[in-house]
Design a protein around this motif. Sequence first.
Motif: not given
Length: 129
Positions: A23-25, A73-78
């Motif tokens: 997870l990238h926040v 806010v930015g959120v990326v989930i791999e």
Amino acid sequence: MYAGNYNHQSGQYRNGYTASRRLHVAYIPYDKVIGLSKINRLVQYYAKRPQVQERLTMQISSAMKEALRHNDVGVVIEADHLCVASRGIKDTNSRTVTASYSGQFEDQAIKQEFLSHIHDTNIIYNGAH
């Protein structure tokens, strides 16, 4: 911009399988800086529930916006979903990516800066140089 990365091995999904997630926040700090442990607790709180990845992405984004009292806010989930690797198609190399960008993160330059941080950490995670 603050950008952090969190690894999480999930509990079971509704189908009984697990997922390994990265997870990238990121957020724009302005007057309020959130401690790293608070972000990690927030991620853990939502990620331990059995649910779909798209909902998890939105829940983390919403909770960050509420904690910060702004929308930048930015959120990326791999995620590597073990149900895909162990049944049906048995694809061990697929990865699912979901993202939520709000506020200033909808601007292409800021989004690209965030994604470049993710790219740099993925090189470190994967051992490439």
